[in-house]
Motif scaffolding. Structure first.
Motif, PDB file in Angstrom:
ATOM      1  N   SER A 125      18.694 -10.673 -16.574  1.00 21.70           N
ATOM      2  CA  SER A 125      18.636  -9.225 -16.377  1.00 21.70           C
ATOM      3  C   SER A 125      19.313  -8.464 -17.510  1.00 21.70           C
ATOM      4  O   SER A 125      19.154  -7.257 -17.610  1.00 21.70           O
ATOM      5  CB  SER A 125      19.259  -8.863 -15.030  1.00 21.70           C
ATOM      6  N   ILE A 126      20.086  -9.159 -18.355  1.00 19.87           N
ATOM      7  CA  ILE A 126      20.761  -8.432 -19.424  1.00 19.87           C
ATOM      8  C   ILE A 126      20.389  -8.963 -20.807  1.00 19.87           C
ATOM      9  O   ILE A 126      20.900  -8.519 -21.814  1.00 19.87           O
ATOM     10  CB  ILE A 126      22.292  -8.517 -19.267  1.00 19.87           C
ATOM     11  N   PRO A 129      18.704  -6.147 -23.407  1.00 17.08           N
ATOM     12  CA  PRO A 129      19.702  -5.195 -23.917  1.00 17.08           C
ATOM     13  C   PRO A 129      20.814  -5.883 -24.715  1.00 17.08           C
ATOM     14  O   PRO A 129      21.249  -5.321 -25.729  1.00 17.08           O
ATOM     15  CB  PRO A 129      20.273  -4.540 -22.655  1.00 17.08           C
ATOM     16  N   LEU A 130      21.232  -7.064 -24.309  1.00 21.64           N
ATOM     17  CA  LEU A 130      22.275  -7.764 -25.072  1.00 21.64           C
ATOM     18  C   LEU A 130      21.806  -8.055 -26.491  1.00 21.64           C
ATOM     19  O   LEU A 130      22.549  -7.876 -27.456  1.00 21.64           O
ATOM     20  CB  LEU A 130      22.624  -9.091 -24.396  1.00 21.64           C
ATOM     21  N   MET A 133      21.767  -4.793 -28.369  1.00 16.99           N
ATOM     22  CA  MET A 133      23.145  -4.363 -28.647  1.00 16.99           C
ATOM     23  C   MET A 133      23.778  -5.206 -29.745  1.00 16.99           C
ATOM     24  O   MET A 133      24.493  -4.682 -30.599  1.00 16.99           O
ATOM     25  CB  MET A 133      23.993  -4.465 -27.374  1.00 16.99           C
ATOM     26  N   GLY A 152      32.029 -12.880 -20.688  1.00 16.61           N
ATOM     27  CA  GLY A 152      31.619 -11.873 -19.711  1.00 16.61           C
ATOM     28  C   GLY A 152      30.872 -12.477 -18.535  1.00 16.61           C
ATOM     29  O   GLY A 152      31.082 -12.092 -17.382  1.00 16.61           O
ATOM     30  N   LEU A 155      33.292 -14.337 -16.098  1.00 19.19           N
ATOM     31  CA  LEU A 155      34.367 -13.591 -15.436  1.00 19.19           C
ATOM     32  C   LEU A 155      34.134 -13.289 -13.954  1.00 19.19           C
ATOM     33  O   LEU A 155      35.070 -13.427 -13.161  1.00 19.19           O
ATOM     34  CB  LEU A 155      34.652 -12.288 -16.198  1.00 19.19           C
TER      35      LEU A 155
ATOM     36  N   TYR B  26      33.804  -7.596 -19.530  1.00 17.00           N
ATOM     37  CA  TYR B  26      32.764  -7.648 -18.509  1.00 17.00           C
ATOM     38  C   TYR B  26      31.882  -6.403 -18.531  1.00 17.00           C
ATOM     39  O   TYR B  26      30.658  -6.480 -18.459  1.00 17.00           O
ATOM     40  CB  TYR B  26      33.414  -7.837 -17.132  1.00 17.00           C
ATOM     41  N   TRP B  27      32.527  -5.245 -18.649  1.00 20.16           N
ATOM     42  CA  TRP B  27      31.725  -4.013 -18.659  1.00 20.16           C
ATOM     43  C   TRP B  27      30.871  -3.928 -19.916  1.00 20.16           C
ATOM     44  O   TRP B  27      29.764  -3.415 -19.872  1.00 20.16           O
ATOM     45  CB  TRP B  27      32.630  -2.785 -18.515  1.00 20.16           C
ATOM     46  N   ALA B  28      31.389  -4.441 -21.030  1.00 21.18           N
ATOM     47  CA  ALA B  28      30.630  -4.352 -22.284  1.00 21.18           C
ATOM     48  C   ALA B  28      29.398  -5.253 -22.254  1.00 21.18           C
ATOM     49  O   ALA B  28      28.324  -4.837 -22.675  1.00 21.18           O
ATOM     50  CB  ALA B  28      31.525  -4.718 -23.468  1.00 21.18           C
ATOM     51  N   VAL B  29      29.546  -6.476 -21.752  1.00 18.64           N
ATOM     52  CA  VAL B  29      28.421  -7.401 -21.880  1.00 18.64           C
ATOM     53  C   VAL B  29      27.654  -7.662 -20.580  1.00 18.64           C
ATOM     54  O   VAL B  29      26.633  -8.333 -20.610  1.00 18.64           O
ATOM     55  CB  VAL B  29      28.839  -8.765 -22.488  1.00 18.64           C
ATOM     56  N   MET B  30      28.128  -7.155 -19.462  1.00 23.62           N
ATOM     57  CA  MET B  30      27.363  -7.351 -18.229  1.00 23.62           C
ATOM     58  C   MET B  30      26.974  -6.018 -17.588  1.00 23.62           C
ATOM     59  O   MET B  30      25.805  -5.715 -17.442  1.00 23.62           O
ATOM     60  CB  MET B  30      28.160  -8.189 -17.213  1.00 23.62           C
ATOM     61  N   PHE B  32      27.383  -2.751 -18.528  1.00 21.29           N
ATOM     62  CA  PHE B  32      26.686  -1.784 -19.358  1.00 21.29           C
ATOM     63  C   PHE B  32      25.246  -2.212 -19.667  1.00 21.29           C
ATOM     64  O   PHE B  32      24.320  -1.424 -19.462  1.00 21.29           O
ATOM     65  CB  PHE B  32      27.474  -1.484 -20.645  1.00 21.29           C
ATOM     66  N   PRO B  33      25.007  -3.447 -20.149  1.00 16.89           N
ATOM     67  CA  PRO B  33      23.629  -3.842 -20.430  1.00 16.89           C
ATOM     68  C   PRO B  33      22.702  -3.710 -19.223  1.00 16.89           C
ATOM     69  O   PRO B  33      21.535  -3.354 -19.386  1.00 16.89           O
ATOM     70  CB  PRO B  33      23.753  -5.304 -20.862  1.00 16.89           C
ATOM     71  N   ALA B  34      23.227  -3.975 -18.027  1.00 13.06           N
ATOM     72  CA  ALA B  34      22.375  -3.871 -16.845  1.00 13.06           C
ATOM     73  C   ALA B  34      21.872  -2.438 -16.668  1.00 13.06           C
ATOM     74  O   ALA B  34      20.694  -2.209 -16.367  1.00 13.06           O
ATOM     75  CB  ALA B  34      23.131  -4.338 -15.610  1.00 13.06           C
ATOM     76  N   PHE B  36      21.947  -0.103 -19.148  1.00 10.95           N
ATOM     77  CA  PHE B  36      21.234   0.173 -20.397  1.00 10.95           C
ATOM     78  C   PHE B  36      19.774  -0.290 -20.303  1.00 10.95           C
ATOM     79  O   PHE B  36      18.849   0.391 -20.743  1.00 10.95           O
ATOM     80  CB  PHE B  36      21.961  -0.572 -21.519  1.00 10.95           C
ATOM     81  N   SER B  37      19.589  -1.457 -19.703  1.00  9.26           N
ATOM     82  CA  SER B  37      18.259  -2.025 -19.551  1.00  9.26           C
ATOM     83  C   SER B  37      17.355  -1.071 -18.775  1.00  9.26           C
ATOM     84  O   SER B  37      16.194  -0.841 -19.149  1.00  9.26           O
ATOM     85  CB  SER B  37      18.389  -3.354 -18.823  1.00  9.26           C
ATOM     86  N   ASN B 274      12.269  -4.731 -20.710  1.00 10.04           N
ATOM     87  CA  ASN B 274      13.336  -4.135 -19.902  1.00 10.04           C
ATOM     88  C   ASN B 274      12.847  -3.799 -18.496  1.00 10.04           C
ATOM     89  O   ASN B 274      13.563  -3.995 -17.518  1.00 10.04           O
ATOM     90  CB  ASN B 274      13.884  -2.889 -20.578  1.00 10.04           C
ATOM     91  N   SER B 277      12.866  -6.936 -16.521  1.00 10.48           N
ATOM     92  CA  SER B 277      14.184  -7.397 -16.074  1.00 10.48           C
ATOM     93  C   SER B 277      14.724  -6.515 -14.953  1.00 10.48           C
ATOM     94  O   SER B 277      15.338  -7.006 -14.016  1.00 10.48           O
ATOM     95  CB  SER B 277      15.152  -7.500 -17.250  1.00 10.48           C
ATOM     96  N   VAL B 281      15.890  -7.797 -11.182  1.00  7.71           N
ATOM     97  CA  VAL B 281      17.158  -7.490 -10.519  1.00  7.71           C
ATOM     98  C   VAL B 281      16.894  -6.872  -9.149  1.00  7.71           C
ATOM     99  O   VAL B 281      17.493  -7.271  -8.139  1.00  7.71           O
ATOM    100  CB  VAL B 281      18.011  -6.540 -11.378  1.00  7.71           C
TER     101      VAL B 281
END
Lengths: 281, 303
Positions: A125-126, A129-130, A133, A152, A155, B26-30, B32-34, B36-37, B274, B277, B281
């Motif tokens: 799901s990411i 965008p990853l 980014m 990430g 965690l 966590y917020w940067a790579v999980m 936020f991208p969710a 952002f997507s 996107n 994805s 989800v």
């Protein structure tokens, strides 16, 4: 202990159970056996002798496969990503878990909750965008660009398990240390972290097997040969040499052995870790 | 003392410093991208400069409509549902059966069988995929075996679009049954043996013990297992990527592979990827909510 009364189960049922268990066992052992004996055959022999024991077993496929697939690079990268991400995840999870469990704050329910939702988020799901980014911030094709997402991803479950574990430590332990004048960091370093060893082991087991076998993310975030990990390198090698059976099977065997050894050594802990990690939802 | 220093206590400072590293990463790579997507799926952004780019527009749900009109989307979704069915109706019952017979010592060498049945889960999915691809290929043992049964049998497993998903489903069943066995086994061990002892003394048969004591005690675990199976089957990617890469003619594609193909093969279409994805989800959350609701309605006898 209560013994089972044999008469409770019809013999036919017991036979069925045995057959099921035996079928699963054969289905696991036979392909692995076939893989290992095939890796000892030259291509010429493989073509005339598909299933049998090699007439002239040779280990020559192994050095060739090792060199062609650059296994030394692959191993170094896999070990680096696995060890570093595991260490960082354990430290970060214990720190945050300690704060969530033992320091009262209004932010906890929101922050902790955001991690719990993350247990359900998958790489899929990411992934897009990853990728976008990592290009934007210049982390594409770098070690850090792979490492940060790995941390990430580990965690959410790490924080869940650590928070639950540290909650089970009596409040009085922390309170009496506070009264003695210890700072929270001191309490964390010399009391909580040492007590949390079991949960750290569980986390390590979960993360080592997860990251070591992870494929999709490295495959997307890295294109340089020098940063490839074992799964990516093995797939590339085996795709390029699909008709070179002996070497392909040697490469697959090399990829398989470390995890099997890891499993046989840490069987108990892995089993415990898997059932502790099964908390989705 | 002014207000700021009163608020900025040692407790608050410690809390902030302790949670900051984890939250930031966590917020940067999980997280936020969710989000952002989802945002990107509503735009026409297809790579390149993102800030101050006059060509980027909001296009609403265009990409979602395109996705629903794509036959490969439906083929992929169907395969995901097949995998889900194998997980829920194959892996979970089999995993329970194995856990039960090993826990109640109905088979000898339970420890050995347990080790072997879980073994596939620890091996890299890529290695497993390549191994089974060879196993089922025309030069593999499966072809030999079938040819001894019926001479002249032609192996079209990976060529026939109708059949190609079968080996994949088989490997998925083989691979993850062990996980559920381990989960059930761990929870069976938590049931108080005295409870079973007492029931047996009162004359309950093994069947009654299973139906009246063990299954109700495990109902929560069964729900967790279903959730794991559902989210796990939506995740399937590595195995298919290594075994069939979605072929023949993309007939063995799954949603994750469909998204990957959209984003990273041929001409990339990031907004559509996107949208796929986001759809994945949503489906996984929806299914999990449904499982939870079912549990609340029918289960909830334990704890």
């Amino acid at each position: 202990m209560n013994k089972i009364r044999k008469s409770d189960f019809h013999p036919a049922l017991r036979l069925f159970v045995y057959i099921m268990v035996a079928v699963f066992t054969i289905l696991t052992l036979y392909p692995l056996y076939w893989l290992s004996i095939s890796s000892l055959k030259t291509n010429t022999e493989f073509q005339i002798n598909l299933l049998g024991w090699p007439q002239r077993p040779t280990f020559s496929n192994y050095p060739t496969a090792w060199r062609l697939a650059q296994f030394d690079t692959l191993f170094v990268n896999s070990i680096f990503f696995t060890a570093t991400s595991t260490l960082v995840i354990i430290v970060f999870s214990l720190m945050a878990g300690f704060a969530f469990a033992k320091i009262r704050s209004k932010a906890t329910s929101f922050l902790h909750g955001s991690f719990i939702i993350g247990i359900l988020l998958t790489i899929q799901s990411i992934m897009v965008p990853l990728f976008l980014m990592s290009i934007m911030v210049g982390l594409y094709d770098t070690r850090l660009g792979v490492l940060i997402p790995y941390v990430g991803m580990g965690l959410p479950i790490g924080i869940y398990l650590c928070t639950e574990f540290i909650k089970s430590i009596p409040d009085s332990v922390v309170e009496s240390a506070r009264i003695d004048g210890a700072s929270y960091f001191r309490i964390f370093g010399s009391i909580v972290a040492p007590m949390a060893k079991p949960v750290a082991v569980t986390l390590a087991i979960l993360n080592v097997s997860g990251v070591w076998n992870e494929f999709m993310l490295v495959n997307i975030l890295v294109s340089r040969d020098a940063l490839r990990t074992l799964p990516v390198g093995i797939l590339k090698f085996s795709g390029a040499l699909a008709s070179d059976h002996g070497r392909q099977f040697a490469a697959l065997t090399i990829g398989l052995v470390p995890m099997v050894i890891f499993y046989l050594i840490f069987r108990q802990q892995i089993t415990k870790g898997v059932s502790a990690g099964a908390v989705k939802g | 003392m002014n207000k700021v220093t009163q608020w900025w206590t040692e407790e608050r400072r410690a809390y902030l410093l302790l949670v900051l590293p984890a939250v930031a990463v966590y917020w940067a790579v999980m997280a936020f991208p969710a989000v952002f997507s989802f945002v990107l799926s509503l735009t026409n952004y297809n790579g390149g400069v993102i800030f101050n780019n006059p060509n980027i527009r909001l296009v609403g749900f265009t990409h979602y409509l395109r996705m629903f009109n794509d036959r490969f989307f439906w083929i992929s979704l169907k395969n995901n549902l097949l995998i889900m069915a194998v997980s829920v109706f194959g892996q979970i019952p089999l995993g329970f059966l194995f856990a039960y017979v090993i826990h109640r010592k109905l088979v000898k060498f339970g420890d050995f069988f347990q080790t072997i049945i879980y073994l596939p889960c620890v091996i890299s999915t890529i290695v497993v995929g390549r191994l089974w691809q060879s196993f089922f290929s025309p030069y593999g043992p499966f072809t030999k075996f079938m040819q001894t049964l019926s001479p002249g049998w032609e192996n079209e497993l990976f060529i026939d679009p109708q059949l190609a998903i079968l080996p994949v489903l088989f490997v998925i069943l083989w691979m993850y049954t062990g996980t559920y066995m381990i989960i059930f086994l761990a929870n069976l061990q938590k049931i108080d043996p005295a409870l079973i002892e007492a029931a047996r003394i009162d004359g309950a048969t093994e069947w009654q013990v299973l139906i009246r004591i063990m299954l109700p005690a495990l109902s929560g675990v069964i729900v967790t297992a279903c959730i794991l199976a559902i989210s796990g089957s939506l995740k399937s990617f590595d195995l298919l990527y290594a075994m069939t890469a979605g072929n023949p003619a993309r007939r063995t594609s799954v949603l994750a592979l469909y998204m990957y193909d959209t984003a990273f093969r041929h001409s990339p279409n990031y907004p559509l990827a996107n949208a796929i994805s986001v759809f994945m989800v949503l489906v996984s959350f929806l299914l999990i909510v449904m499982v939870k609701l079912t549990e609340m309605k029918f289960g909830g006898r334990e704890e």
